[in-house]
Structure formats: C-alpha cells, structure tokens
Design a protein around this motif. Structure first.
Motif, PDB file in Angstrom:
ATOM      1  N   ALA A  78       1.127  -1.146   0.093  1.00 46.38           N
ATOM      2  CA  ALA A  78      -0.045   0.030   0.038  1.00 46.38           C
ATOM      3  C   ALA A  78       1.002   1.313  -0.100  1.00 46.38           C
ATOM      4  O   ALA A  78       0.654   2.458   0.107  1.00 46.38           O
ATOM      5  CB  ALA A  78      -0.911  -0.078   1.162  1.00 46.38           C
ATOM      6  N   GLN A  79       2.249   1.023  -0.309  1.00 44.28           N
ATOM      7  CA  GLN A  79       3.185   2.169  -0.176  1.00 44.28           C
ATOM      8  C   GLN A  79       3.146   2.862   1.306  1.00 44.28           C
ATOM      9  O   GLN A  79       2.905   4.325   1.005  1.00 44.28           O
ATOM     10  CB  GLN A  79       3.030   3.085  -1.363  1.00 44.28           C
ATOM     11  CG  GLN A  79       3.149   2.159  -2.592  1.00 44.28           C
ATOM     12  CD  GLN A  79       3.182   3.288  -3.747  1.00 44.28           C
ATOM     13  OE1 GLN A  79       2.508   4.072  -3.770  1.00 44.28           O
ATOM     14  NE2 GLN A  79       3.712   2.950  -5.040  1.00 44.28           N
ATOM     15  N   ARG A  80       2.898   2.401   2.248  1.00 40.24           N
ATOM     16  CA  ARG A  80       2.848   2.918   3.680  1.00 40.24           C
ATOM     17  C   ARG A  80       4.238   3.019   4.183  1.00 40.24           C
ATOM     18  O   ARG A  80       5.025   1.984   3.970  1.00 40.24           O
ATOM     19  CB  ARG A  80       2.026   2.280   4.554  1.00 40.24           C
ATOM     20  CG  ARG A  80       0.335   2.716   3.933  1.00 40.24           C
ATOM     21  CD  ARG A  80      -0.146   4.103   4.182  1.00 40.24           C
ATOM     22  NE  ARG A  80      -1.413   4.066   3.626  1.00 40.24           N
ATOM     23  CZ  ARG A  80      -2.319   5.289   3.863  1.00 40.24           C
ATOM     24  NH1 ARG A  80      -1.796   6.158   4.406  1.00 40.24           N
ATOM     25  NH2 ARG A  80      -3.580   5.319   3.776  1.00 40.24           N
ATOM     26  N   PRO A  81       4.706   3.727   5.178  1.00 44.35           N
ATOM     27  CA  PRO A  81       5.963   3.672   5.942  1.00 44.35           C
ATOM     28  C   PRO A  81       5.973   2.538   6.759  1.00 44.35           C
ATOM     29  O   PRO A  81       5.466   2.459   7.919  1.00 44.35           O
ATOM     30  CB  PRO A  81       6.261   5.009   6.749  1.00 44.35           C
ATOM     31  CG  PRO A  81       4.471   5.531   6.757  1.00 44.35           C
ATOM     32  CD  PRO A  81       3.738   5.065   5.515  1.00 44.35           C
ATOM     33  N   VAL A  82       6.491   1.418   6.624  1.00 45.16           N
ATOM     34  CA  VAL A  82       6.476   0.194   7.286  1.00 45.16           C
ATOM     35  C   VAL A  82       7.515   0.412   8.557  1.00 45.16           C
ATOM     36  O   VAL A  82       6.829   0.057   9.637  1.00 45.16           O
ATOM     37  CB  VAL A  82       7.221  -1.110   6.556  1.00 45.16           C
ATOM     38  CG1 VAL A  82       7.081  -2.012   7.282  1.00 45.16           C
ATOM     39  CG2 VAL A  82       6.403  -1.165   5.247  1.00 45.16           C
ATOM     40  N   LEU A  83       8.596   0.797   8.543  1.00 44.81           N
ATOM     41  CA  LEU A  83       9.330   1.011  10.003  1.00 44.81           C
ATOM     42  C   LEU A  83       8.874   1.910  10.857  1.00 44.81           C
ATOM     43  O   LEU A  83       8.868   1.431  12.110  1.00 44.81           O
ATOM     44  CB  LEU A  83      10.773   1.542   9.427  1.00 44.81           C
ATOM     45  CG  LEU A  83      11.834   1.985  10.459  1.00 44.81           C
ATOM     46  CD1 LEU A  83      11.988   0.459  11.242  1.00 44.81           C
ATOM     47  CD2 LEU A  83      13.113   2.532  10.037  1.00 44.81           C
ATOM     48  N   LYS A  84       8.128   2.981  10.529  1.00 48.90           N
ATOM     49  CA  LYS A  84       7.385   3.774  11.323  1.00 48.90           C
ATOM     50  C   LYS A  84       6.243   2.871  12.286  1.00 48.90           C
ATOM     51  O   LYS A  84       5.951   3.246  13.489  1.00 48.90           O
ATOM     52  CB  LYS A  84       6.950   5.103  10.754  1.00 48.90           C
ATOM     53  CG  LYS A  84       8.217   6.192  10.587  1.00 48.90           C
ATOM     54  CD  LYS A  84       7.685   7.287  10.275  1.00 48.90           C
ATOM     55  CE  LYS A  84       8.663   8.418   9.892  1.00 48.90           C
ATOM     56  NZ  LYS A  84       7.949   9.651   9.313  1.00 48.90           N
ATOM     57  N   PHE A  85       5.698   2.185  11.183  1.00 48.49           N
ATOM     58  CA  PHE A  85       4.461   1.514  11.835  1.00 48.49           C
ATOM     59  C   PHE A  85       5.069   0.241  12.939  1.00 48.49           C
ATOM     60  O   PHE A  85       4.398   0.507  14.045  1.00 48.49           O
ATOM     61  CB  PHE A  85       3.663   0.497  10.673  1.00 48.49           C
ATOM     62  CG  PHE A  85       2.869  -0.432  11.198  1.00 48.49           C
ATOM     63  CD1 PHE A  85       1.568   0.297  11.555  1.00 48.49           C
ATOM     64  CD2 PHE A  85       2.996  -1.718  10.986  1.00 48.49           C
ATOM     65  CE1 PHE A  85       0.618  -1.061  12.034  1.00 48.49           C
ATOM     66  CE2 PHE A  85       2.449  -2.459  11.506  1.00 48.49           C
ATOM     67  CZ  PHE A  85       0.992  -2.329  12.190  1.00 48.49           C
ATOM     68  N   SER A 215      12.821   7.027  19.721  1.00 44.73           N
ATOM     69  CA  SER A 215      13.281   6.409  18.228  1.00 44.73           C
ATOM     70  C   SER A 215      12.908   6.859  17.184  1.00 44.73           C
ATOM     71  O   SER A 215      13.501   6.794  16.126  1.00 44.73           O
ATOM     72  CB  SER A 215      13.066   4.833  18.395  1.00 44.73           C
ATOM     73  OG  SER A 215      13.737   4.298  19.628  1.00 44.73           O
ATOM     74  N   PHE A 216      11.659   7.729  17.433  1.00 42.93           N
ATOM     75  CA  PHE A 216      11.256   8.270  15.963  1.00 42.93           C
ATOM     76  C   PHE A 216      12.185   9.514  15.653  1.00 42.93           C
ATOM     77  O   PHE A 216      11.968   9.938  14.596  1.00 42.93           O
ATOM     78  CB  PHE A 216       9.605   8.615  16.522  1.00 42.93           C
ATOM     79  CG  PHE A 216       8.680   7.751  16.361  1.00 42.93           C
ATOM     80  CD1 PHE A 216       8.089   6.898  15.571  1.00 42.93           C
ATOM     81  CD2 PHE A 216       8.406   7.280  17.694  1.00 42.93           C
ATOM     82  CE1 PHE A 216       7.275   5.964  15.506  1.00 42.93           C
ATOM     83  CE2 PHE A 216       7.459   6.239  18.029  1.00 42.93           C
ATOM     84  CZ  PHE A 216       6.868   5.568  16.656  1.00 42.93           C
ATOM     85  N   ALA A 217      12.702   9.996  16.356  1.00 37.81           N
ATOM     86  CA  ALA A 217      13.506  11.248  16.112  1.00 37.81           C
ATOM     87  C   ALA A 217      14.905  10.642  15.960  1.00 37.81           C
ATOM     88  O   ALA A 217      15.803  11.604  15.751  1.00 37.81           O
ATOM     89  CB  ALA A 217      13.650  12.168  17.138  1.00 37.81           C
TER      90      ALA A 217
END
Length: 226
Positions: A78-85, A215-217
């Motif tokens: 679906a071209q979504r951000p996998v790592l952030k999920f 970790s998000f930053a």
C-alpha cells in the motif's frame, strides 16, 4: 545537534528490557528466546513454579513476528511507511507494559495472570524490535543478542593484530568500532535496568517506553527495507 542512530537506541532498549524482565519476572528473558530454553529446562528439573511464562515465550515471540511481517508486507504494497508502523507498535506495547507495571507490580510470582500479561507484552514488544531490526537495519549489529557481536569483535581484533595495515584489517577496524558501540549501549541498558529495578521497581518499565518514543527522532543509518 547530532541524533543518535536508531540501532544504538534499540541496543539500549534490548539490554534494558531483557534485564528488567529477568529481574522483575522471575528469570524470564523477554528480548530473546534462547535463554528461556535454558531456564525452562532448569525449572522442569528443579520443580519450580515459573515454567509457564518461559513455555509461552517462544510461541508468542514467533506469532508476533509472523503477524508483524504480514502487516509490514501489506503496508509495503500500500506504499505506507513500514518502519514507523513497526516502531509505533513496539512503543505502544512498551507503554502498555509500563502502565501495567505501575498498576499491578511488583511481580512476585510467575504463575499469576498479571505476570503472564506483563511478560508476554514485553516479549511481543521485543519480537517486533527483532523483526524490524532484521529487515530494516540489517547492516547494524543485532540489538538483543550480543554473543555473535562479541565473537566477531574478537575475530576482528585478531585480524587487526596479525594483518597489519592491509585492506582486511581496515574493514575489521571499522566493524569493531560499529559493533563496540552496540555492545556498550546494550551493556549500559542492562546496568540502567538493574539499577532502576532495584530502586524504582514500579516505574522501571517507563524508561524503555520513553526511549522507544525517542526512536522516532533517531537517525536511521540504513534505508528502509535494507
């Protein structure tokens, strides 16, 4: 301001959660499954009452990784951000564990429902960390197991000592520097967890949740999907 690499924060959390889980949950390894085989065998022989969490750790660990991989592949299509999920899922589980620990800790018996819930929540969080590290940070040293990393460091030090100033020695030196940071971060996490569990047992699990949120930053050294 230079941001810490994501792999370093993961290594810290890997050491912290594994140590805190081991101390708070009667010897349960939450970040890797190998140790639970050893402690489970010992428990079965000695007749201890804490076999169930160790027995459940492996299937829960495997199931969570399986589900995480399917979700990641669907997001990728679906071209979504996998790592952030995946990071978000892990952080949610860590915060859930922190809240649960404050409400129901300290955990004195591995046979209680509270201990099982706490233990499997942490196992699930670390399963996701293992999965995302394997897929998205494949070039970074593992964040939950230091045996292979330590072995490679010693092999590379031998290469540097004997190989002189050749190309292989230069590559070995680069590897040693990168892996030493991972080992140091993991060890620091272990030490912090031991201190926190001894001094603030109810609040000890808040720390990895906060580190997880940071970790998000963090700086991602390798591209998503590597």
């Amino acid at each position: 301001m230079t941001r810490l690499p994501l792999s370093v924060l993961l290594s810290f959390n890997g050491g912290y959660v594994d140590t805190a889980g081991f101390l708070a949950l009667q010897g349960l390894f939450t970040a890797h499954v190998t140790g639970n085989f050893v402690t489970l065998g010992a428990t079965l022989v000695t007749g201890g009452s804490d076999a169930l969490p160790k027995l459940l750790a492996l299937p829960v660990f495997c199931l969570v990784i399986f589900i995480a991989r399917i979700a990641a592949l669907l997001l990728q299509k679906a071209q979504r951000p996998v790592l952030k999920f995946l990071l978000a899922a892990k952080v949610i589980l860590l915060f859930a564990a922190a809240i649960f620990s404050v409400a129901h800790g300290p955990f004195s018996s591995a046979t209680t429902i509270a201990n099982l819930v706490m233990g499997m929540t942490l196992v699930s969080a670390m399963a996701i960390q293992n999965a995302l590290h394997r897929v998205h940070l494949a070039k970074s040293p593992p964040s939950t197991l230091m045996t292979g990393t330590t072995t490679q460091i010693m092999l590379d030090l031998g290469e540097i000592m004997v190989g002189g100033k050749g190309e292989s020695s230069a590559l070995a030196l680069t590897r040693v520097k990168r892996m030493s940071v991972a080992v140091a971060a993991f060890a620091f996490g272990c030490a912090c967890a031991a201190l926190a569990t001894a001094t603030i047992p109810l609040w000890a699990f808040v720390i990895p949740a906060v580190i997880g949120a940071l970790s998000f930053a963090a700086r991602i050294a390798t591209p998503e999907g590597d």
